[in-house]
Motif scaffolding. Structure first.
Motif, short mmCIF file in Angstrom:
data_model
loop_
_atom_site.label_atom_id
_atom_site.label_comp_id
_atom_site.label_asym_id
_atom_site.label_seq_id
_atom_site.Cartn_x
_atom_site.Cartn_y
_atom_site.Cartn_z
N GLY A 1 -5.87 2.32 5.37
CA GLY A 1 -6.29 3.44 4.54
C GLY A 1 -5.49 3.61 3.28
O GLY A 1 -5.94 4.30 2.36
N ASN A 2 -4.30 3.00 3.20
CA ASN A 2 -3.47 3.14 2.01
C ASN A 2 -3.36 1.84 1.22
O ASN A 2 -2.43 1.66 0.43
CB ASN A 2 -2.07 3.64 2.39
N ILE A 3 -4.32 0.94 1.44
CA ILE A 3 -4.40 -0.29 0.66
C ILE A 3 -5.80 -0.37 0.08
O ILE A 3 -6.79 -0.13 0.78
CB ILE A 3 -4.09 -1.52 1.53
N VAL A 4 -5.88 -0.66 -1.21
CA VAL A 4 -7.16 -0.64 -1.90
C VAL A 4 -8.14 -1.60 -1.23
O VAL A 4 -7.75 -2.68 -0.75
CB VAL A 4 -6.97 -1.00 -3.39
N LYS A 5 -9.41 -1.19 -1.17
CA LYS A 5 -10.43 -2.01 -0.50
C LYS A 5 -11.06 -3.00 -1.47
O LYS A 5 -11.53 -2.62 -2.54
CB LYS A 5 -11.52 -1.12 0.09
N ALA B 1 4.17 4.27 1.32
CA ALA B 1 5.12 3.67 2.26
C ALA B 1 4.40 3.15 3.49
O ALA B 1 4.71 2.06 4.01
CB ALA B 1 6.18 4.69 2.67
N GLN B 2 3.40 3.90 3.97
CA GLN B 2 2.64 3.45 5.14
C GLN B 2 1.85 2.19 4.83
O GLN B 2 1.73 1.29 5.67
CB GLN B 2 1.73 4.58 5.61
N GLY B 3 1.30 2.11 3.61
CA GLY B 3 0.58 0.90 3.21
C GLY B 3 1.49 -0.31 3.19
O GLY B 3 1.13 -1.39 3.69
N LEU B 4 2.69 -0.17 2.60
CA LEU B 4 3.63 -1.29 2.55
C LEU B 4 4.16 -1.64 3.93
O LEU B 4 4.37 -2.82 4.24
CB LEU B 4 4.79 -0.93 1.60
#
Length: 988
Positions: A737-741, A793-796
């Protein structure tokens, strides 16, 4: 005869016993190696018991007693071994020294098995990855003399048992994340000669007065240990001290007079504290001292004759409030090498004899109130490397002798009253930087400047230089900055400028330059700023300027330029754009037809555009009959052209994908590539980069997409190909959800594009820093900023720990964190990303060595300076910079930080001067001693913080400083960062 027989018998028994002991030691060593250690490089291959190799005394890293062959020391420093602490070594009863520094050993150290080692004298474990609490040492360790645990991951307070190690002579705990304060019980260790507790995360606390008992101490290092309060008078009792380092703390008050009792002191480091008052006269008694640094404090008063007479090698008083004239005797010192007194309020003239009697290498007197001439003998010893005198009132000419100083590599003399011509040989020096701006200098730049082949920055603005710019300047291949502005240069800009491949900033405004702008400047691919305004330049604007991949500042105003504005300039992502007051004509390109650009075009009467008052609209009024004739002709021509184009190639807006185009769908979508092609037009461009253009595409359904179009065809750029492949391979399988689609990609011979979900609020960098866009959301409140930090931070953390294989992004920055309509963050732009490979033997992740530094200026981790092999800790550093951006609202290299400072150093220095106050003190902006520096100096002034939010900012600041540690091993993982951000309480 009986006596001889008995002696031989005893000798034989002893020899056999030693042989048995030696064999036993070899078995212990061999067993520990195979069960406890990993030796990836085979450095310990000779640790093997063979017929001819039963004694370990010849084994790598083993030292034996020369008399009896017993193993006494094991030193495996820098062998690259890993595993846990090898307690089994201590089963060798004669072992007294274990040195295992600079390896990959890890895990905790338990007190019970460590008791096996109670006989050892030396334990050195520096630069490993041991973690957990510091090991306890029982009373049996009565012979322990050296304990060095520097640069590990130990936590918790220093155990009280350390205060009972009565034989201890060396204690080194530098670079660990310890808690509590510097303990007073260490004053019991009266045998100590070296105590090092530097770069330790203590809580704010004083220097214990009990340290006055350590009279044998020769080296006391408490650098960056969160010390507060005054330096105790008992410091003067440490009469054996040679090195005293209390730098980078929060010490306040005056330097005690008792410091003058340290007659053996060689080095005294007190820089970057909050010390005040005058230098005590007793410092003049320290005749053995050679290095003295009290810079970056609040000290004042004059430098006395007695202190100035010290035979110092380095003398640092910079960044204080000293006043008065320098005593002449200071220039007679035969030892003086390094003299730094910048950023004070000294007055008078500089002593003439500076450099005449010593081999000066560094001389910085900038930002004072000195007047008169420059000292003529500064390079008398032919060793001077840096000469910095900017920001004074110095006058007269530059001494001819400076031109003979071949050791000089760095000169800054700006903002003075220097006059006359610059000596010719001065231009030829092997400099990296030459700054003479804002003086009254005259003459021309000689062609012989080509000899300064290492010159990186040439800054001579605001003088009376004249003549032409010599073509030989193009031989200076290292040039990054050229600032010739506000002079009287004439002639044309050298067309050979294309040879300056490292150029980043060119300022030539306010001169009398004529001729055309050379199109060859498009070869300067690193150019970010080009200012040629207020000259007499003629001709058109070269369309090739649009090919400059990182240009963001372009000012061509106040010239005599003609022709149309090239549409190619729309490829640039410009923060500053100005072509006003020229003779330009024609229609302003559609992408520039915005009110924000209006001032950029004023003063060009022949430009036109719709709805940009006072720019005239693009309409003409010819005779009606002529209109009919022209219209008929144009219509016929247009129809013919369209028919031909349709037959030959089909227009873009009708054409279907070529059969060789490969379309890949990554998400469930309600559109096809045919819906996208027609909208890849100039009007829909919203951004650009080195790999292509970005379009905003709105479908008939109302859905909005972001489409990145990359170059195609046989001339594809390798970097574009790499970006496409990396984005597809990584984003095509990543789901978070925190990384671009990534929704779709099309890979064809003519066109390649990537289709993403559209982020309404652009990038975090735009929101925080752009002066033109996102004004409605620019004043982000802290709650939103914190939410963005946690989401990113959650995406990374997903990329590093949950993706298979794990991924290192390599370009984490605020511009690559996109924000949707709810300000939810998405990590984007995976063009530089690389998969990580996991090493089975030690669990360390790594990527292959890189041929060049990846990332963006200001975000790049410092280890890039000494290795091309990086891992996810490089992303952690970059994320720490983003956290500091969220707190301060400033760019990573904001000019307000000062000379040679970035956001990390600025934040670190601000944090060092900060101690946690009570809520009442926060309201008063001071602590009980009146020394509190409010964090509001660091926090973005656009935010209004509650007490709770203030505490949260403080916690995030601590996390940011952990992430931006100089040593990768000290940075937390991204998974740990997420945990720390979620913690309700402040960090311990």
């Amino acid at each position: 005869m009986t006596t001889i027989t008995t002696s031989l018998f005893l000798l034989l028994v002893i020899s056999c016993a030693l042989q048995v002991s030696s064999n036993g030691d070899a078995e212990i060593l061999s067993r520990v190696k195979s069960s406890r250690l990993i030796d990836p490089d085979g450095k310990l291959n000779d640790w093997a018991i063979t017929g001819d190799n039963r004694s370990p005394c010849n084994w790598t890293g083993i030292t034996c007693d020369s008399k009896n062959g017993a193993v006494t020391a094991i030193d495996l420093s820098g062998y690259g071994i890993s595993g846990g602490f090898p307690y089994g070594f201590c089963r060798i009863r004669t072992l007294v020294n274990i040195t295992l520094s600079k390896n990959d050993l890890n895990g905790t150290m338990d007190s019970a098995p460590l008791s096996l080692c109670s006989r050892i004298h030396v334990l050195i474990l520096t630069e490993n990855s041991f973690s957990g609490k510091l090991p306890e040492f029982s009373p049996e360790f009565r012979n322990l003399r050296v304990l060095e645990l520097e640069s590990n991951l130990f936590t918790g307070e220093i155990p009280e048992s350390y205060g009972e190690l009565s034989s201890l002579r060396v204690l080194n705990l530098n670079g660990n994340s310890l808690a509590g304060i510097v303990p007073a019980f260490l004053g019991n260790l009266t045998e100590l000669t070296r105590l090092e507790l530097a770069y330790v995360g203590f809580e704010p606390g004083p220097i214990p007065s009990t340290f006055g008992s350590l009279t044998k101490l020769s080296n006391l290092r408490l650098t960056n240990s969160n010390l507060v309060g005054e330096i105790p008078d008992s410091i003067g009792d440490l009469v054996s001290l040679v090195n005293l380092d209390l730098a980078m703390n929060g010490l306040s008050g005056e330097i005690p007079e008792s410091i003058g009792k340290l007659k053996s002191i060689y080095q005294l480091e007190l820089f970057l504290n909050k010390l005040s008052g005058k230098l005590p006269e007793s410092i003049g008694n320290l005749t053995a001292m050679r290095n003295f640094d009290v810079s970056q404090n609040n000290l004042n008063g004059e430098v006395t004759e007695k202190i100035a007479s010290l035979q110092l090698v380095s003398f640092h008083l910079n960044d204080n409030f000293f006043t008065g004239e320098l005593p002449r005797v200071i220039a007679l010192n035969p030892n003086l090498v390094d003299f730094m007194i910048f950023n004070n309020s000294f007055t008078g003239t500089l002593p003439t004899n500076f450099g005449k009697f010593s081999g000066l290498t560094e001389f910085d007197v900038s930002t004072n109130n000195f007047s008169g001439d420059l000292p003529p003998y500064l390079c008398y010893g032919k060793k001077l490397e840096g000469l910095i005198s900017f920001g004074n009132q110095l006058s007269g000419e530059i001494p001819e002798s400076y031109g003979e100083c071949d050791s000089l590599n760095y000169i800054r003399m700006a903002d003075n009253k220097l006059s006359g011509e610059v000596p010719v040989k001065f231009w030829e020096l092997p400099l990296t930087r030459l700054e003479l701006s804002n003086n009254q200098l005259q003459g021309s730049i000689p062609p012989s400047i080509f000899k300064a082949r290492d010159l990186s920055q040439l800054e001579i603005s605001g003088n009376n230089f004249s003549g032409t710019i010599p073509a030989r300047i193009c031989d200076l291949g290292e040039l990054r900055v050229v600032d010739l502005s506000r002079n009287r240069f004439s002639g044309s800009i050298p067309s050979c400028i294309n040879r300056l491949k490292n150029l980043e900033r060119v300022e030539m405004q306010e001169n009398a330059l004529d001729g055309e702008i050379p199109s060859s400047v498009s070869s300067c691919a690193k150019l970010t700023e080009l200012n040629l305004s207020d000259n007499r330049l003629r001709g058109g604007i070269p369309p090739e300027l649009g090919e400059l991949p990182v240009l963001n500042y372009l000012d061509l105003s106040d010239n005599q330029l003609t022709g149309e504005i090239p549409a190619e300039l729309l490829k640039l992502k410009l923060n500053q754009f100005n072509v006003s007051d020229n003779r330009l004509s024609g229609k302003i390109p559609t992408g520039f037809q915005q009110n924000v650009f209006l001032p950029s075009f004023l003063g060009n009467p022949d430009l036109c555009a719709p709805d940009m008052d006072p720019i005239r609209p693009c309409r003409s009024k010819p005779e009606p009959r002529l209109v009919l004739v022209i219209s008929a002709f144009c219509i016929a021509a247009l129809i013919g052209a369209l028919v031909w184009l349709f037959i030959k190639t089909k227009p873009l807006f009708l054409r279907k994908p070529n059969r060789t185009d490969k379309v890949t769908i990554f998400q469930r979508v309600g559109f096809t590539e045919e819906d996208i092609y027609p909208q890849l037009t100039e009007d829909n461009i919203i951004g650009s980069g080195g790999s292509g253009l970005v379009y905003r595409v709105t479908l008939k359904s109302g859905q909005t997409l972001a489409v990145k179009k990359l170059s195609g065809g046989p001339g594809r750029k390798p970097e574009s190909e790499s970006v496409f492949r990396s984005e597809v391979e990584i984003l095509g399988r990543v789901r978070h959800g925190n990384i671009v689609k990534l929704l779709m990609c099309c890979n064809g011979e003519e066109f390649r594009f990537l289709v993403y979900e559209f982020m309404e609020n652009g990038s975090l960098g735009d929101v925080l820093h752009s002066e033109k866009e996102h004004r409605a959301v620019s004043a982000l409140d802290w709650t939103t900023r914190f939410s963005i930090a946690l989401g990113a931070a959650q995406g990374l953390a997903y990329l590093h720990h949950d993706s298979v294989p794990a991924i290192v992004h390599r370009d984490v920055k605020s511009n690559n964190i996109l924000l949707d309509h709810e300000m939810k963050p998405r990590v984007a732009d995976f063009g530089l990303a690389k998969p990580l490979k996991r090493e089975n033997n030690n669990g360390v992740s790594d990527v292959s060595p890189m041929s060049c530094v990846a990332g963006s200026y200001g975000y790049i981790a410092p280890e890039y300076g000494y290795t091309s092999r990086v891992n996810e800790k490089s992303d952690v550093y970059s994320f720490g910079v983003v956290l500091l951006e969220l707190i301060t609202g400033k760019r990573p290299n904001d000019s307000s930080f000062g000379e040679n400072k970035d956001i990390v150093k600025y934040a670190m220095e601000s944090a060092l001067c900060y101690s946690s106050p009570s809520p009442e003190d926060k309201a008063m902006n001071q602590d009980s001693a009146g020394n509190f520096r409010d964090l509001s100096k660091l926090v973005d002034p656009k935010m209004e913080l509650s007490t709770r939010e203030y505490e949260e900012v403080e916690k995030v600041l601590e996390i940011a400083l952990l992430c931006t540690s100089s040593f990768p091993i000290n940075r937390p993982t991204m998974r740990k960062v997420v945990e720390l951000l979620k913690e309700k309480k402040s960090l311990e």
